[in-house]
Design a protein around this motif. Structure first.
Motif, PDB file in Angstrom:
ATOM      1  N   PRO A   1      -8.783   3.719 -11.686  1.00 11.52           N
ATOM      2  CA  PRO A   1      -7.088   3.419 -11.585  1.00 11.52           C
ATOM      3  C   PRO A   1      -6.507   4.171 -13.171  1.00 11.52           C
ATOM      4  O   PRO A   1      -6.799   4.320 -13.767  1.00 11.52           O
ATOM      5  CB  PRO A   1      -7.292   2.630 -11.894  1.00 11.52           C
ATOM      6  CG  PRO A   1      -7.828   1.752 -11.109  1.00 11.52           C
ATOM      7  CD  PRO A   1      -9.119   2.102 -11.918  1.00 11.52           C
ATOM      8  N   ALA A   2      -5.532   5.022 -12.560  1.00 16.16           N
ATOM      9  CA  ALA A   2      -4.803   5.526 -14.269  1.00 16.16           C
ATOM     10  C   ALA A   2      -3.671   4.966 -14.086  1.00 16.16           C
ATOM     11  O   ALA A   2      -3.528   4.472 -13.601  1.00 16.16           O
ATOM     12  CB  ALA A   2      -4.620   7.472 -13.831  1.00 16.16           C
ATOM     13  N   GLU A   3      -3.571   4.960 -15.393  1.00 16.36           N
ATOM     14  CA  GLU A   3      -2.288   4.841 -16.124  1.00 16.36           C
ATOM     15  C   GLU A   3      -1.021   5.962 -16.415  1.00 16.36           C
ATOM     16  O   GLU A   3      -1.699   7.291 -17.014  1.00 16.36           O
ATOM     17  CB  GLU A   3      -2.011   3.761 -18.247  1.00 16.36           C
ATOM     18  CG  GLU A   3      -3.626   2.346 -17.653  1.00 16.36           C
ATOM     19  CD  GLU A   3      -3.665   2.689 -19.159  1.00 16.36           C
ATOM     20  OE1 GLU A   3      -2.848   3.011 -20.108  1.00 16.36           O
ATOM     21  OE2 GLU A   3      -4.525   1.391 -19.674  1.00 16.36           O
TER      22      GLU A   3
ATOM     23  N   GLU B   1       4.951   7.932  -1.783  1.00 17.26           N
ATOM     24  CA  GLU B   1       4.542   9.048  -3.072  1.00 17.26           C
ATOM     25  C   GLU B   1       5.608   9.666  -3.835  1.00 17.26           C
ATOM     26  O   GLU B   1       5.895   9.921  -4.893  1.00 17.26           O
ATOM     27  CB  GLU B   1       3.439  10.441  -2.096  1.00 17.26           C
ATOM     28  CG  GLU B   1       3.670  11.791  -3.350  1.00 17.26           C
ATOM     29  CD  GLU B   1       2.436  11.932  -2.945  1.00 17.26           C
ATOM     30  OE1 GLU B   1       0.939  12.497  -2.952  1.00 17.26           O
ATOM     31  OE2 GLU B   1       2.878  13.262  -2.197  1.00 17.26           O
ATOM     32  N   ARG B   2       7.267   9.961  -2.793  1.00 15.91           N
ATOM     33  CA  ARG B   2       8.330  10.492  -3.771  1.00 15.91           C
ATOM     34  C   ARG B   2       8.478   9.136  -4.522  1.00 15.91           C
ATOM     35  O   ARG B   2       8.854   9.895  -5.681  1.00 15.91           O
ATOM     36  CB  ARG B   2       9.245  10.990  -2.733  1.00 15.91           C
ATOM     37  CG  ARG B   2      10.382  11.067  -3.393  1.00 15.91           C
ATOM     38  CD  ARG B   2      11.532  11.217  -2.214  1.00 15.91           C
ATOM     39  NE  ARG B   2      11.890  12.290  -1.036  1.00 15.91           N
ATOM     40  CZ  ARG B   2      11.039  12.317   0.071  1.00 15.91           C
ATOM     41  NH1 ARG B   2      10.584  10.636   0.453  1.00 15.91           N
ATOM     42  NH2 ARG B   2      10.528  13.202   0.699  1.00 15.91           N
ATOM     43  N   GLU B   3       8.460   8.318  -4.310  1.00 15.09           N
ATOM     44  CA  GLU B   3       9.184   7.375  -5.703  1.00 15.09           C
ATOM     45  C   GLU B   3       8.365   7.382  -6.494  1.00 15.09           C
ATOM     46  O   GLU B   3       8.926   7.350  -7.981  1.00 15.09           O
ATOM     47  CB  GLU B   3       9.227   5.870  -4.514  1.00 15.09           C
ATOM     48  CG  GLU B   3      10.498   5.687  -3.973  1.00 15.09           C
ATOM     49  CD  GLU B   3      10.319   4.076  -3.107  1.00 15.09           C
ATOM     50  OE1 GLU B   3       9.494   2.997  -3.349  1.00 15.09           O
ATOM     51  OE2 GLU B   3      11.197   3.899  -1.595  1.00 15.09           O
ATOM     52  N   PHE B   4       6.926   7.221  -6.680  1.00 10.36           N
ATOM     53  CA  PHE B   4       6.287   7.108  -7.563  1.00 10.36           C
ATOM     54  C   PHE B   4       5.967   8.446  -8.105  1.00 10.36           C
ATOM     55  O   PHE B   4       5.990   8.923  -9.556  1.00 10.36           O
ATOM     56  CB  PHE B   4       4.680   7.258  -6.962  1.00 10.36           C
ATOM     57  CG  PHE B   4       3.322   7.035  -8.108  1.00 10.36           C
ATOM     58  CD1 PHE B   4       3.261   6.075  -8.162  1.00 10.36           C
ATOM     59  CD2 PHE B   4       2.583   8.309  -8.126  1.00 10.36           C
ATOM     60  CE1 PHE B   4       2.154   5.888  -9.234  1.00 10.36           C
ATOM     61  CE2 PHE B   4       1.603   7.918  -9.074  1.00 10.36           C
ATOM     62  CZ  PHE B   4       1.483   6.889  -9.823  1.00 10.36           C
TER      63      PHE B   4
ATOM     64  N   ALA C   1      -4.333   7.972   3.079  1.00  9.59           N
ATOM     65  CA  ALA C   1      -4.450   6.750   2.190  1.00  9.59           C
ATOM     66  C   ALA C   1      -3.753   7.247   0.668  1.00  9.59           C
ATOM     67  O   ALA C   1      -2.720   6.456   0.933  1.00  9.59           O
ATOM     68  CB  ALA C   1      -5.607   6.558   1.736  1.00  9.59           C
ATOM     69  N   ALA C   2      -3.912   8.208  -0.170  1.00 18.31           N
ATOM     70  CA  ALA C   2      -2.662   8.760  -1.403  1.00 18.31           C
ATOM     71  C   ALA C   2      -1.810   8.193  -1.052  1.00 18.31           C
ATOM     72  O   ALA C   2      -0.854   8.295  -1.608  1.00 18.31           O
ATOM     73  CB  ALA C   2      -3.379   9.959  -1.722  1.00 18.31           C
TER      74      ALA C   2
ATOM     75  N   GLU D   1      -1.269   4.931  -5.698  1.00 15.76           N
ATOM     76  CA  GLU D   1      -2.544   4.647  -6.976  1.00 15.76           C
ATOM     77  C   GLU D   1      -3.993   5.034  -5.683  1.00 15.76           C
ATOM     78  O   GLU D   1      -4.779   5.338  -7.130  1.00 15.76           O
ATOM     79  CB  GLU D   1      -2.847   3.350  -6.542  1.00 15.76           C
ATOM     80  CG  GLU D   1      -1.678   2.914  -7.158  1.00 15.76           C
ATOM     81  CD  GLU D   1      -1.713   1.135  -7.913  1.00 15.76           C
ATOM     82  OE1 GLU D   1      -3.091   0.782  -7.476  1.00 15.76           O
ATOM     83  OE2 GLU D   1      -0.350  -0.122  -8.484  1.00 15.76           O
ATOM     84  N   LYS D   2      -4.177   5.356  -5.218  1.00 17.56           N
ATOM     85  CA  LYS D   2      -5.408   6.135  -4.660  1.00 17.56           C
ATOM     86  C   LYS D   2      -5.518   8.353  -4.947  1.00 17.56           C
ATOM     87  O   LYS D   2      -6.658   7.940  -4.517  1.00 17.56           O
ATOM     88  CB  LYS D   2      -4.799   6.491  -3.261  1.00 17.56           C
ATOM     89  CG  LYS D   2      -5.537   4.811  -2.907  1.00 17.56           C
ATOM     90  CD  LYS D   2      -5.759   4.209  -1.636  1.00 17.56           C
ATOM     91  CE  LYS D   2      -6.531   3.080  -1.247  1.00 17.56           C
ATOM     92  NZ  LYS D   2      -7.821   2.513  -1.348  1.00 17.56           N
ATOM     93  N   LEU D   3      -4.578   8.287  -5.445  1.00 10.08           N
ATOM     94  CA  LEU D   3      -4.162   9.982  -5.840  1.00 10.08           C
ATOM     95  C   LEU D   3      -5.655  10.087  -6.610  1.00 10.08           C
ATOM     96  O   LEU D   3      -6.102  11.459  -5.874  1.00 10.08           O
ATOM     97  CB  LEU D   3      -2.913  10.193  -6.867  1.00 10.08           C
ATOM     98  CG  LEU D   3      -1.806  10.278  -5.714  1.00 10.08           C
ATOM     99  CD1 LEU D   3      -0.641  10.425  -6.392  1.00 10.08           C
ATOM    100  CD2 LEU D   3      -1.829  11.784  -4.747  1.00 10.08           C
TER     101      LEU D   3
END
Length: 322
Positions: free
Chosen positions: A66-68, A95-98, A229-230, A235-237
């Motif tokens: 998992p990335a920070e 994804e847009r919000e992220f 899924a991503a 977080e699954k990107l």
């Protein structure tokens, strides 16, 4: 946070395996790849090298963690960091919000943000600090200059005016649409037959539905599953990015393979990686740069940024297209 794309952990590889990867990285043509694989034809070399490359690259990179922040790869060019973030661009709200949260932070830190063409109107239309490359316009311009017989006329709008957002429309061929439906049906059947059966059926469908071109563009059941899924859980990107970092051979090999089978598709896929990298290098100042691109483009854009850094490629005089 973007990881350094040159930080490769090869402890799990043998000396012979590490040498094989480096030889493939250095290969500039399919004929050179044929010498490495010992196969009789360029076609056989590509087909044989793909699964070996994917397997060894997976071991080289290790399990994705998992990335920070916003995951991606980093290439430092003359002390300037270029962060390349692969996304699904599925126009999904999670994804847009992220992305908007992280891009706002980039802009607050005075970083530059550039997008693959089509992503800005999808996610960042009200972000004045986000620019958009002209990679689709560039690809279409070169198709017309080369007088290539097109099989996507009517699927991409001929105008790229900001008001039209035509580039975000459907550019898939009928075969690609059929493939998307087939994968969705397989996925929906997982509840009945189980995930293992669905995955096996998906692999089989990939084999029968993918032609030479799709083998080189990474359109298979695995990418379909990971992208979906991503899009719903960003977080699954990192898993989707890892997939593409393993799936593609180095750019000269992928581009030659696809160009031989479909020059137009090569221009609209891998060739745009070169244009996106050139766009970012030409338009940058001295600030850190963040590139938001489709996940399938992340490895290729990084390839050209590294090649530019190492004086192995240069975009020359930046080409302005109408």
């Amino acid at each position: 946070m973007a990881s350094d794309s040159d930080d490769r952990s090869s402890a799990a590889l043998s000396t012979e395996e590490r040498r094989w990867l480096e030889r493939v990285r250095a290969a500039g043509s399919l004929s050179q790849l044929r010498e490495i694989t010992g196969t009789d034809t360029d076609h056989d070399a590509y087909i044989e090298a793909k699964p070996t490359w994917e397997r060894l690259r997976g071991r080289e990179l290790g399990t994705p963690t998992p990335a920070e922040g916003l995951p991606g790869d980093r290439v430092v060019v003359d002390s300037q960091p270029f962060h390349v973030h692969g996304v699904t661009h599925a126009d999904a709200e999670p994804e847009r919000e992220f992305l908007r949260t992280h891009v706002s932070q980039f802009l607050d830190r005075n970083a530059e943000v550039h997008c693959e063409q089509g992503i800005r109107p999808m996610y960042f239309e009200d972000f004045d600090g986000v620019s958009e490359a002209d990679d689709y316009r560039w690809a279409m311009h070169h198709c017309r200059r080369l007088d290539i017989s097109s099989h996507i006329d009517g699927l991409i709008e001929e105008t790229f005016d900001e008001e039209s957002h035509g580039v975000t429309g459907n550019i898939r061929s009928a075969a690609s649409q059929f493939r998307e439906v087939a994968y969705s049906l397989i996925e929906s059947g997982a509840d009945v037959y189980g995930k293992t059966f669905a995955a096996a059926l998906g692999d089989t469908a990939s084999t029968f539905l993918m032609d030479h071109e799709h083998l080189a563009t990474g359109e298979d059941f695995t990418s379909h599953e990971l992208s979906k899924a991503a899009a719903e859980n960003p977080e699954k990107l990192v898993e989707l990015q890892q997939y593409y970092n393993c799936a593609f051979l180095p750019q000269p090999l992928e581009r030659e393979w696809l160009r031989r089978h479909d020059h137009e598709l090569e221009l609209f896929t891998h060739a745009r990686n070169e244009r996106i990298a050139a766009w970012a290098l030409y338009h940058t100042d001295d600030a850190p740069v963040h590139l938001i691109v489709g996940a399938a483009h992340q490895p290729g854009v990084c390839y050209y940024l590294r090649a530019y850094r190492d004086d192995e490629w240069d975009y020359g005089e930046f080409e302005l297209v109408p």
